[in-house]
Design an enzyme around this catalytic site. Sequence first.
Site, PDB file in Angstrom:
ATOM      1  N   GLU A   1      -7.216   9.317   8.271  1.00 49.28           N
ATOM      2  CA  GLU A   1      -6.825   7.876   8.205  1.00 49.28           C
ATOM      3  C   GLU A   1      -7.794   6.988   8.605  1.00 49.28           C
ATOM      4  OE1 GLU A   1      -3.531   7.540  11.029  1.00 49.28           O
ATOM      5  OE2 GLU A   1      -2.817   9.171  10.215  1.00 49.28           O
TER       6      GLU A   1
ATOM      7  N   HIS B   1     -19.457   9.878  -0.225  1.00 51.44           N
ATOM      8  CA  HIS B   1     -19.917   8.571   0.196  1.00 51.44           C
ATOM      9  C   HIS B   1     -21.436   8.517   0.295  1.00 51.44           C
ATOM     10  CE1 HIS B   1     -19.750   4.780   2.498  1.00 51.44           C
ATOM     11  NE2 HIS B   1     -20.645   5.085   3.127  1.00 51.44           N
TER      12      HIS B   1
ATOM     13  N   ARG C   1       0.742  -1.256   0.056  1.00 49.91           N
ATOM     14  CA  ARG C   1      -0.090   0.004  -0.170  1.00 49.91           C
ATOM     15  C   ARG C   1       0.878   1.184  -0.003  1.00 49.91           C
ATOM     16  NH1 ARG C   1      -5.086   0.289   1.279  1.00 49.91           N
ATOM     17  NH2 ARG C   1      -5.008  -1.732   2.209  1.00 49.91           N
TER      18      ARG C   1
HETATM   19  C1  GAR Z   1     -20.706   6.721  -5.544  1.00 44.06           C
HETATM   20  O1  GAR Z   1     -21.786   6.033  -5.369  1.00 44.06           O
HETATM   21  C2  GAR Z   1     -19.845   6.661  -4.465  1.00 44.06           C
HETATM   22  O2  GAR Z   1     -20.419   7.733  -3.537  1.00 44.06           O
HETATM   23  C3  GAR Z   1     -19.417   5.432  -4.108  1.00 44.06           C
HETATM   24  O3  GAR Z   1     -19.227   4.840  -4.914  1.00 44.06           O
HETATM   25  C4  GAR Z   1     -20.137   5.336  -6.118  1.00 44.06           C
HETATM   26  C5  GAR Z   1     -19.128   5.556  -7.231  1.00 44.06           C
HETATM   27  O4  GAR Z   1     -19.902   5.827  -8.415  1.00 44.06           O
HETATM   28  N1  GAR Z   1     -18.313   5.429  -3.233  1.00 44.06           N
HETATM   29  C6  GAR Z   1     -18.114   4.764  -2.137  1.00 44.06           C
HETATM   30  O5  GAR Z   1     -18.892   4.003  -1.643  1.00 44.06           O
HETATM   31  C7  GAR Z   1     -16.840   5.061  -1.316  1.00 44.06           C
HETATM   32  N2  GAR Z   1     -16.855   4.458   0.130  1.00 44.06           N
HETATM   33  P1  GAR Z   1     -19.257   6.643  -9.632  1.00 44.06           P
HETATM   34  O6  GAR Z   1     -17.906   6.104 -10.166  1.00 44.06           O
HETATM   35  O7  GAR Z   1     -20.225   6.749 -10.732  1.00 44.06           O
HETATM   36  O8  GAR Z   1     -18.933   8.127  -9.103  1.00 44.06           O
END
Ligand code: GAR
Length: 218
Positions: A143, A110, A66
Amino acid sequence: MSRRLGVLISGRGSNLQAILDAIAAERLDATVALVISNRRDAAGLARAAAAGVPTLVLEHRSFANRQAFDAALVDALQAARVDLVCLAGFMRLLSPTFIDAFPNAVLNVHPSLLPAFPGVDAQVQAWTHGVKVAGCTVHMVTEDLDAGPIILQATVPVLDDDTAETLAARILVEEHRIYPEAIDVVLAGGWRVEGRRFVRDAKLTAPRDAGVSVSSAE
Ligand code: GAR
């Protein structure tokens, strides 16, 4: 001068598209300087290319650990002279190496009303839990997973006949609305972080948002 954004994606890229659209519509004064994907097959890469934005694929699997992956991300973003990093469906945890390189300058969207339902499949978690109100959050990245200072949130109702998919679609509309807005708020300045709270200076906050009334005394 228009500030430079670095956008990190892993997939579809609809939030990247919302940022690009807000810039094109002059609702957001910024430039997307670089889009990085950790997946070669991310559909969002084509969206970036269509907008004339440079793209880079850094596949996390091809790095030893990472730390090495995050260092490569930092190098690329610094070489592109980005002022703000926006995670847009980027499904990798970032280490302190990355976060310390961009203090208070890494944002994430999120699909839940944090601190409820952090982690993956937040919309499924919310639907399964049976909540009556759901939504999305734009926050600063720290973090701790999905736990940084909250910049903006939006709510949506959960309807009786919703599936996890229809709920996710309703939440996504709000993600696309508040992410560019939150970026604009952060770029405008006039805010501070107090503990876990993102606090906007009263004089720069529109009365409607701040919930205060302004007297027209003169
Ligand atoms: C979105 O719903 C975003 O909020 C989520 O992934 C999707 C990406 O869609 N992110 C998470 O869950 C982060 N923890 P996109 O690629 O069409 O923007």
